[in-house]
Design an enzyme around this catalytic site. Structure first.
Site, PDB file in Angstrom:
ATOM      1  N   SER A   1     -10.445  -7.153  -2.407  1.00  0.00           N
ATOM      2  CA  SER A   1     -10.027  -5.749  -2.313  1.00  0.00           C
ATOM      3  C   SER A   1      -9.634  -5.267  -3.700  1.00  0.00           C
ATOM      4  CB  SER A   1      -8.820  -5.653  -1.390  1.00  0.00           C
ATOM      5  OG  SER A   1      -8.250  -4.364  -1.438  1.00  0.00           O
TER       6      SER A   1
ATOM      7  N   TYR B   1      -0.071  -7.024   2.167  1.00  0.00           N
ATOM      8  CA  TYR B   1      -1.544  -7.036   2.058  1.00  0.00           C
ATOM      9  C   TYR B   1      -1.950  -7.366   0.624  1.00  0.00           C
ATOM     10  CZ  TYR B   1      -6.411  -5.491   2.253  1.00  0.00           C
ATOM     11  OH  TYR B   1      -7.793  -5.439   2.189  1.00  0.00           O
TER      12      TYR B   1
END
Ligand code: NJP
Length: 235
Positions: free
Chosen positions: A137, A150
């Protein structure tokens, strides 16, 4: 260029979103695709569409990871590509996160990547060839409010793959990491498909095309990292 015809690829998180797009695109290039996720109905539907194999598995479970690799080898007799895409995310202020939610993100995003790579590596090493692709990501490389858990899991996943690249390359194995920005999927309980997201988000196919690009690089070229964002997303 590396020809993907008849290459055997495991794709985790193939029941929807980015993984589904990767499975579909690799199958279109002639690869044999092993689709992995927990939701049996969706998974079987995708596997049917790509004429591949569905293996219902939880990537955070070591036995499941071994079964995924074992099932692939017994069906196709080889394994060439491993796409560690399955992932989960939720966003909140640090003090509002439960430790269970923290663990869930680390179990799927970090341990899931570790376990599948661990299960696949002996076979890739033996054949002195293979390609591992991680879907990380942009949150693997920047922090933001609500992104403690996250982001930490995606930094860790990136670190696992970065270090693995150094271990794997002497054995002829490539490790590529893709860093997408916002993608229009079911991620974090989103509902994909809203027309306004066409400008603000990448489509799953955009990420799948990035995976195809790194996989099709000529044998002597290693694309270590690839980051992509929608034009409207600040970085
Ligand atoms: O999300 P979603 P994406 N075991 O929710 C599977 C990264 N990313 O496609 O098990 C096995 O539509 C789940 O299947 P199921 C993100 O971090 C995204 O966007 O049936 N599979 C489903 O197929 C992740 O690594 C964005 O529930 C498990 C899939 O994972 C990757 O992209 C931005 C599992 C998730 O599909 C794909 O996410 C970014 C388990 N334990 C990075 N848990 C974004 N969308 O904006 C989940 O920077 N799955």
């Amino acid at each position: 260029m590396t020809d993907l015809t008849n290459q055997v690829a495991i794709v985790t998180g193939a029941s929807r979103g980015i993984g589904r797009a990767i499975a579909t695109l690799l199958a279109l290039q002639g690869a044999q695709v092993v689709c992995v996720a927990r939701s049996e109905d969706e998974l079987v539907e995708v596997a049917h569409k790509v004429n591949g194999l569905a293996i219902v598995a939880d990537v955070s479970d070591e036995q499941d990871a071994q079964l995924v690799v074992g099932g692939t080898l017994s069906r196709y007799g080889r394994l060439d590509i491993v796409v560690c895409n399955a992932g989960v995310g939720s966003f909140n202020l640090l003090e509002n996160f439960s430790s269970e939610e923290w663990d869930r993100m680390f179990d799927v995003n970090v341990k899931g990547t570790f376990l599948l790579c661990k299960a696949a590596l002996p076979h890739l090493k033996e054949q002195r060839r293979g390609h591992i692709v991680g879907i990380a990501s942009d949150a693997s490389k920047r922090t933001f409010v609500h992104g403690t858990a996250y982001g930490a899991s995606k930094y860790a996943q990136h670190a696992v793959l970065d270090a693995l690249r150094r271990e794997a390359r002497p054995h002829g194995i490539k490790v590529s990491v893709i860093y997408p920005g916002l993608v229009d999927t079911h991620f974090n309980e989103s509902k994909p498909g809203a027309p306004e997201k066409e400008k603000t988000h990448l489509q799953p196919l955009d990420v799948a095309q990035a995976v195809r690009y790194v996989l099709e690089a000529p044998a002597h070229v290693a694309v270590d990292e690839l980051m992509l964002h929608p034009m409207t997303q600040e970085w």
